[in-house]
Scaffold this motif. Structure first.
Motif, PDB file in Angstrom:
ATOM      1  N   GLN A   1       0.843  -1.186   0.000  1.00 34.76           N
ATOM      2  CA  GLN A   1       0.000   0.000   0.000  1.00 34.76           C
ATOM      3  C   GLN A   1       0.884   1.244   0.000  1.00 34.76           C
ATOM      4  OE1 GLN A   1      -3.243  -0.234  -0.201  1.00 34.76           O
ATOM      5  NE2 GLN A   1      -3.938   1.859   0.147  1.00 34.76           N
ATOM      6  N   VAL A   2       0.541   2.216  -0.823  1.00 35.33           N
ATOM      7  CA  VAL A   2       1.277   3.472  -0.904  1.00 35.33           C
ATOM      8  C   VAL A   2       0.294   4.616  -0.745  1.00 35.33           C
ATOM      9  CG1 VAL A   2       2.676   4.972  -2.367  1.00 35.33           C
ATOM     10  CG2 VAL A   2       3.055   2.503  -2.407  1.00 35.33           C
ATOM     11  N   GLN A   3       0.610   5.551   0.128  1.00 31.86           N
ATOM     12  CA  GLN A   3      -0.186   6.765   0.282  1.00 31.86           C
ATOM     13  C   GLN A   3       0.639   7.948  -0.212  1.00 31.86           C
ATOM     14  OE1 GLN A   3      -1.278   6.701   4.468  1.00 31.86           O
ATOM     15  NE2 GLN A   3      -3.270   5.830   3.946  1.00 31.86           N
ATOM     16  N   LEU A   4      -0.003   8.831  -0.964  1.00 32.62           N
ATOM     17  CA  LEU A   4       0.682   9.962  -1.583  1.00 32.62           C
ATOM     18  C   LEU A   4       0.085  11.268  -1.071  1.00 32.62           C
ATOM     19  CD1 LEU A   4       0.654   8.613  -5.262  1.00 32.62           C
ATOM     20  CD2 LEU A   4       2.474   8.370  -3.551  1.00 32.62           C
ATOM     21  N   VAL A   5       0.952  12.188  -0.653  1.00 37.62           N
ATOM     22  CA  VAL A   5       0.498  13.482  -0.137  1.00 37.62           C
ATOM     23  C   VAL A   5       1.274  14.586  -0.846  1.00 37.62           C
ATOM     24  CG1 VAL A   5       0.231  14.954   1.865  1.00 37.62           C
ATOM     25  CG2 VAL A   5      -0.060  12.476   2.103  1.00 37.62           C
ATOM     26  N   GLU A   6       0.538  15.405  -1.602  1.00 41.46           N
ATOM     27  CA  GLU A   6       1.160  16.503  -2.339  1.00 41.46           C
ATOM     28  C   GLU A   6       1.228  17.771  -1.489  1.00 41.46           C
ATOM     29  OE1 GLU A   6      -1.596  14.435  -5.447  1.00 41.46           O
ATOM     30  OE2 GLU A   6      -1.643  14.973  -3.329  1.00 41.46           O
ATOM     31  N   SER A   7       2.172  18.620  -1.829  1.00 39.74           N
ATOM     32  CA  SER A   7       2.292  19.938  -1.207  1.00 39.74           C
ATOM     33  C   SER A   7       3.025  20.861  -2.164  1.00 39.74           C
ATOM     34  CB  SER A   7       3.038  19.853   0.125  1.00 39.74           C
ATOM     35  OG  SER A   7       4.361  19.368  -0.074  1.00 39.74           O
ATOM     36  N   GLY A   8       2.963  22.161  -1.868  1.00 39.26           N
ATOM     37  CA  GLY A   8       3.718  23.125  -2.652  1.00 39.26           C
ATOM     38  C   GLY A   8       2.905  23.945  -3.622  1.00 39.26           C
ATOM     39  N   GLY A   9       1.620  23.659  -3.738  1.00 43.79           N
ATOM     40  CA  GLY A   9       0.797  24.449  -4.631  1.00 43.79           C
ATOM     41  C   GLY A   9       0.573  25.859  -4.086  1.00 43.79           C
ATOM     42  N   GLY A  10       0.000  26.704  -4.918  1.00 44.00           N
ATOM     43  CA  GLY A  10      -0.277  28.059  -4.476  1.00 44.00           C
ATOM     44  C   GLY A  10      -0.594  28.972  -5.642  1.00 44.00           C
ATOM     45  N   LEU A  11      -0.577  30.264  -5.348  1.00 44.44           N
ATOM     46  CA  LEU A  11      -0.874  31.300  -6.332  1.00 44.44           C
ATOM     47  C   LEU A  11       0.442  31.962  -6.746  1.00 44.44           C
ATOM     48  CD1 LEU A  11      -2.826  33.182  -7.864  1.00 44.44           C
ATOM     49  CD2 LEU A  11      -2.951  34.567  -5.780  1.00 44.44           C
ATOM     50  N   VAL A  12       0.649  32.073  -8.048  1.00 43.55           N
ATOM     51  CA  VAL A  12       1.883  32.669  -8.571  1.00 43.55           C
ATOM     52  C   VAL A  12       1.552  33.466  -9.818  1.00 43.55           C
ATOM     53  CG1 VAL A  12       2.451  30.639  -9.966  1.00 43.55           C
ATOM     54  CG2 VAL A  12       4.282  32.159  -9.173  1.00 43.55           C
ATOM     55  N   GLN A  13       2.334  34.481 -10.078  1.00 42.17           N
ATOM     56  CA  GLN A  13       2.140  35.264 -11.283  1.00 42.17           C
ATOM     57  C   GLN A  13       2.750  34.553 -12.489  1.00 42.17           C
ATOM     58  OE1 GLN A  13       3.786  39.184 -10.482  1.00 42.17           O
ATOM     59  NE2 GLN A  13       1.778  39.932  -9.831  1.00 42.17           N
ATOM     60  N   ALA A  14       2.233  34.865 -13.647  1.00 39.28           N
ATOM     61  CA  ALA A  14       2.774  34.296 -14.874  1.00 39.28           C
ATOM     62  C   ALA A  14       4.268  34.595 -14.960  1.00 39.28           C
ATOM     63  CB  ALA A  14       2.049  34.867 -16.085  1.00 39.28           C
ATOM     64  N   GLY A  15       5.027  33.581 -15.379  1.00 39.77           N
ATOM     65  CA  GLY A  15       6.472  33.698 -15.437  1.00 39.77           C
ATOM     66  C   GLY A  15       7.174  33.239 -14.178  1.00 39.77           C
ATOM     67  N   GLY A  16       6.411  33.013 -13.128  1.00 41.08           N
ATOM     68  CA  GLY A  16       6.978  32.580 -11.860  1.00 41.08           C
ATOM     69  C   GLY A  16       7.217  31.094 -11.802  1.00 41.08           C
ATOM     70  N   SER A  17       7.639  30.644 -10.621  1.00 45.37           N
ATOM     71  CA  SER A  17       7.980  29.233 -10.425  1.00 45.37           C
ATOM     72  C   SER A  17       7.332  28.687  -9.163  1.00 45.37           C
ATOM     73  CB  SER A  17       9.498  29.069 -10.307  1.00 45.37           C
ATOM     74  OG  SER A  17      10.162  29.481 -11.482  1.00 45.37           O
ATOM     75  N   LEU A  18       7.095  27.396  -9.176  1.00 44.97           N
ATOM     76  CA  LEU A  18       6.639  26.652  -8.002  1.00 44.97           C
ATOM     77  C   LEU A  18       7.299  25.283  -8.025  1.00 44.97           C
ATOM     78  CD1 LEU A  18       2.771  27.268  -7.762  1.00 44.97           C
ATOM     79  CD2 LEU A  18       4.500  28.034  -6.131  1.00 44.97           C
ATOM     80  N   ARG A  19       7.465  24.719  -6.849  1.00 51.42           N
ATOM     81  CA  ARG A  19       7.972  23.353  -6.742  1.00 51.42           C
ATOM     82  C   ARG A  19       6.977  22.534  -5.955  1.00 51.42           C
ATOM     83  NH1 ARG A  19      12.926  20.878  -3.207  1.00 51.42           N
ATOM     84  NH2 ARG A  19      13.707  19.341  -4.713  1.00 51.42           N
ATOM     85  N   LEU A  20       6.421  21.532  -6.613  1.00 52.99           N
ATOM     86  CA  LEU A  20       5.506  20.607  -5.953  1.00 52.99           C
ATOM     87  C   LEU A  20       6.287  19.423  -5.403  1.00 52.99           C
ATOM     88  CD1 LEU A  20       2.557  20.491  -8.516  1.00 52.99           C
ATOM     89  CD2 LEU A  20       2.991  22.144  -6.683  1.00 52.99           C
ATOM     90  N   SER A  21       5.819  18.933  -4.274  1.00 52.78           N
ATOM     91  CA  SER A  21       6.395  17.741  -3.673  1.00 52.78           C
ATOM     92  C   SER A  21       5.302  16.709  -3.456  1.00 52.78           C
ATOM     93  CB  SER A  21       7.057  18.061  -2.333  1.00 52.78           C
ATOM     94  OG  SER A  21       8.116  18.976  -2.481  1.00 52.78           O
ATOM     95  N   CYS A  22       5.685  15.468  -3.520  1.00 54.64           N
ATOM     96  CA  CYS A  22       4.757  14.366  -3.261  1.00 54.64           C
ATOM     97  C   CYS A  22       5.471  13.380  -2.343  1.00 54.64           C
ATOM     98  CB  CYS A  22       4.337  13.699  -4.555  1.00 54.64           C
ATOM     99  SG  CYS A  22       3.353  12.199  -4.335  1.00 54.64           S
ATOM    100  N   ALA A  23       5.021  13.331  -1.113  1.00 58.04           N
ATOM    101  CA  ALA A  23       5.613  12.423  -0.135  1.00 58.04           C
ATOM    102  C   ALA A  23       4.843  11.116  -0.118  1.00 58.04           C
ATOM    103  CB  ALA A  23       5.598  13.064   1.243  1.00 58.04           C
ATOM    104  N   ALA A  24       5.558  10.030  -0.238  1.00 57.08           N
ATOM    105  CA  ALA A  24       4.932   8.717  -0.292  1.00 57.08           C
ATOM    106  C   ALA A  24       5.254   7.911   0.948  1.00 57.08           C
ATOM    107  CB  ALA A  24       5.409   7.964  -1.531  1.00 57.08           C
ATOM    108  N   SER A  25       4.277   7.199   1.420  1.00 54.15           N
ATOM    109  CA  SER A  25       4.495   6.249   2.505  1.00 54.15           C
ATOM    110  C   SER A  25       4.445   4.851   1.931  1.00 54.15           C
ATOM    111  CB  SER A  25       3.426   6.410   3.586  1.00 54.15           C
ATOM    112  OG  SER A  25       2.148   6.115   3.051  1.00 54.15           O
ATOM    113  N   GLY A  26       5.134   3.939   2.555  1.00 49.00           N
ATOM    114  CA  GLY A  26       5.149   2.582   2.050  1.00 49.00           C
ATOM    115  C   GLY A  26       6.544   2.178   1.643  1.00 49.00           C
TER     116      GLY A  26
END
Length: 119
Positions: free
Chosen positions: A1-26
């Motif tokens: 069994q694997v559980q996945l939890v995302e983080s790092g989303g948000g509001l950003v202006q065009a041209g900007g950057s974001l880094r999403l993470s996905c932490a997995a258990s298992g």
């Protein structure tokens, strides 16, 4: 069994950057292909990027090539999506996924994280 939890989303202006993470258990995280999908309001969920379990193979949707980079750290059970030069059309809920065979046969989904890009 694997559980996945995302983080790092948000509001950003065009041209900007974001880094999403996905932490997995298992304990079997490293045996799965990991990927990201996204779904905008009123649209179907679409593939964004994927990475093999040894990080030797990556794949991207044409719409994000050259702007997004997927990576994974099996020691930390985490997969990342670095998103640069974001565009308003990248606005969507982003989902982490894990599969052992085919991309159209996802074994596990995360709950999603919202990314909103303002113009």
């Amino acid at each position: 069994q694997v559980q996945l939890v995302e983080s790092g989303g948000g509001l950003v202006q065009a041209g900007g950057s974001l880094r999403l993470s996905c932490a997995a258990s298992g304990r079997t995280f490293s045996s799965y292909v990991m990927g990201w999908f996204r779904q905008a309001p009123g649209k179907e969920r679409e593939f964004v990027a994927a990475i093999s379990w040894l990080s030797t193979v990556t794949d991207y949707a044409d719409s994000v090539k050259g702007r997004f980079t997927i990576s994974r750290d099996n020691a930390k059970n985490t997969v990342y999506l670095q998103m640069n030069n974001l565009k308003p059309e990248d606005t969507a809920a982003y989902y982490c996924a894990a599969w052992s065979s085919r991309r159209d046969n996802i074994n596990y989904w995360g709950q999603g994280t919202q990314v909103t890009v303002s113009s």
